[in-house]
Design a protein around this motif. Structure first.
Motif, PDB file in Angstrom:
ATOM      1  N   GLY A  54       1.342   2.031 -14.606  1.00 16.41           N
ATOM      2  CA  GLY A  54       0.720   1.416 -15.902  1.00 16.41           C
ATOM      3  C   GLY A  54       1.144   2.465 -17.159  1.00 16.41           C
ATOM      4  N   ASP A  55       1.568   3.640 -16.874  1.00 17.79           N
ATOM      5  CA  ASP A  55       1.868   4.472 -17.950  1.00 17.79           C
ATOM      6  C   ASP A  55       3.575   4.357 -18.341  1.00 17.79           C
ATOM      7  N   GLY A  56       3.991   3.410 -17.713  1.00 12.37           N
ATOM      8  CA  GLY A  56       5.468   3.216 -17.915  1.00 12.37           C
ATOM      9  C   GLY A  56       6.648   3.683 -17.195  1.00 12.37           C
ATOM     10  N   ASP A  57       6.198   4.884 -16.399  1.00 14.78           N
ATOM     11  CA  ASP A  57       7.114   5.334 -15.452  1.00 14.78           C
ATOM     12  C   ASP A  57       7.647   4.363 -14.334  1.00 14.78           C
ATOM     13  N   GLU A  58       8.883   4.496 -13.998  1.00 16.58           N
ATOM     14  CA  GLU A  58       9.501   3.596 -12.905  1.00 16.58           C
ATOM     15  C   GLU A  58       8.720   3.827 -11.506  1.00 16.58           C
ATOM     16  N   VAL A  59       8.729   2.917 -10.817  1.00 20.03           N
ATOM     17  CA  VAL A  59       8.383   2.987  -9.491  1.00 20.03           C
ATOM     18  C   VAL A  59       8.998   1.963  -8.398  1.00 20.03           C
ATOM     19  N   MET A  60       9.258   2.327  -7.351  1.00 21.80           N
ATOM     20  CA  MET A  60       9.911   1.581  -6.311  1.00 21.80           C
ATOM     21  C   MET A  60       8.989   1.285  -5.124  1.00 21.80           C
ATOM     22  N   TYR A  61       8.606   0.223  -4.610  1.00 19.43           N
ATOM     23  CA  TYR A  61       7.945   0.016  -3.333  1.00 19.43           C
ATOM     24  C   TYR A  61       8.664  -0.441  -2.445  1.00 19.43           C
ATOM     25  N   LEU A  62       8.498   0.077  -1.104  1.00 18.05           N
ATOM     26  CA  LEU A  62       9.217  -0.107   0.160  1.00 18.05           C
ATOM     27  C   LEU A  62       8.108  -1.027   0.912  1.00 18.05           C
ATOM     28  N   ASN A  63       8.342  -2.046   1.124  1.00 16.33           N
ATOM     29  CA  ASN A  63       7.282  -2.869   1.998  1.00 16.33           C
ATOM     30  C   ASN A  63       7.914  -3.159   3.374  1.00 16.33           C
ATOM     31  N   ARG A  64       7.423  -2.946   4.497  1.00 14.57           N
ATOM     32  CA  ARG A  64       8.286  -3.012   5.858  1.00 14.57           C
ATOM     33  C   ARG A  64       7.218  -3.882   6.583  1.00 14.57           C
ATOM     34  N   ALA A  65       7.690  -4.542   7.764  1.00 14.65           N
ATOM     35  CA  ALA A  65       7.245  -5.042   8.743  1.00 14.65           C
ATOM     36  C   ALA A  65       6.068  -4.436   9.359  1.00 14.65           C
ATOM     37  N   ARG A  66       5.043  -4.890   9.887  1.00 10.85           N
ATOM     38  CA  ARG A  66       4.176  -4.224  10.844  1.00 10.85           C
ATOM     39  C   ARG A  66       4.442  -4.197  12.411  1.00 10.85           C
ATOM     40  N   GLU A  67       3.971  -3.113  12.488  1.00 11.39           N
ATOM     41  CA  GLU A  67       4.081  -2.839  14.364  1.00 11.39           C
ATOM     42  C   GLU A  67       2.809  -2.329  14.950  1.00 11.39           C
ATOM     43  N   LEU A  68       2.494  -2.595  16.097  1.00  6.07           N
ATOM     44  CA  LEU A  68       1.410  -2.262  16.954  1.00  6.07           C
ATOM     45  C   LEU A  68       1.549  -0.433  17.172  1.00  6.07           C
ATOM     46  N   ARG A  69       0.767   0.239  16.653  1.00 10.54           N
ATOM     47  CA  ARG A  69       0.985   1.788  16.973  1.00 10.54           C
ATOM     48  C   ARG A  69      -0.608   2.215  17.283  1.00 10.54           C
ATOM     49  N   ASP A  70      -0.663   2.690  18.475  1.00  5.69           N
ATOM     50  CA  ASP A  70      -1.982   3.111  18.788  1.00  5.69           C
ATOM     51  C   ASP A  70      -3.033   2.318  18.816  1.00  5.69           C
ATOM     52  N   GLY A  71      -2.795   1.075  19.200  1.00  4.96           N
ATOM     53  CA  GLY A  71      -3.767  -0.426  19.082  1.00  4.96           C
ATOM     54  C   GLY A  71      -4.173  -1.051  17.705  1.00  4.96           C
ATOM     55  N   HIS A  72      -3.378  -0.474  16.691  1.00  5.41           N
ATOM     56  CA  HIS A  72      -3.612  -0.695  15.313  1.00  5.41           C
ATOM     57  C   HIS A  72      -2.257  -1.376  14.844  1.00  5.41           C
ATOM     58  N   LEU A  73      -2.438  -2.349  14.068  1.00  8.39           N
ATOM     59  CA  LEU A  73      -1.214  -3.080  13.321  1.00  8.39           C
ATOM     60  C   LEU A  73      -1.050  -2.340  12.053  1.00  8.39           C
ATOM     61  N   LEU A  74       0.174  -1.508  11.990  1.00 11.72           N
ATOM     62  CA  LEU A  74       0.464  -0.897  10.749  1.00 11.72           C
ATOM     63  C   LEU A  74       1.683  -1.231  10.393  1.00 11.72           C
TER      64      LEU A  74
END
Length: 136
Positions: A54-74
């Motif tokens: 929102g303040d104009g600074d650059e940002v990069m988002y990394l979106n990754r596939a999900r995996e089951l870890r300790d019974g949770h989809l993360l």
């Protein structure tokens, strides 16, 4: 007034100002050309999104596939937002969820709608390069 126009000092100052502005404009153009969604051509599931806070600074988002870890989809490791700085043939990244606040450099090359970046997130492919294709 004529002294300043013919002075080598004055001309040198103008040249320095011009070079400084050109470098900044090139960086802004490069950052702007990155904006959008990029998909990893190897996995088809990992994506990069280059945007602005929102303040104009650059940002990069990394979106990754999900995996089951300790019974949770993360999301897989290292997903999330990153600060970035563009350098000559490199990108400097800082992951927001890391306890390390230092930037780390990775190889970086943009050719049209393809982006080749040094692996910064896949622990099984350390030292390799990832290729992303812009789809938005």
């Amino acid at each position: 007034m004529n002294f300043f126009k013919s002075s080598p000092f004055f001309l040198a100052i103008l040249l320095i100002i011009n070079i400084s502005c050109t470098d900044q404009n090139d960086e802004l153009t490069e950052a702007k050309s990155l904006q959008g969604l990029w998909v990893d051509i190897q996995t088809g599931t990992d994506t990069l999104v280059f945007d602005y806070w929102g303040d104009g600074d650059e940002v990069m988002y990394l979106n990754r596939a999900r995996e089951l870890r300790d019974g949770h989809l993360l999301p897989k490791s290292k997903a999330g937002s990153y600060d970035y700085e563009l350098l000559k043939n490199e990108i400097s990244l800082r992951w927001h969820l890391s306890s390390n606040s230092a930037f780390n450099q990775f190889s970086f090359e943009k050719n049209g709608d393809q982006l080749v970046i040094g692996n910064f997130y896949d622990d099984t492919a350390f030292g390799t390069k990832m290729t992303f294709k812009k789809i938005d």
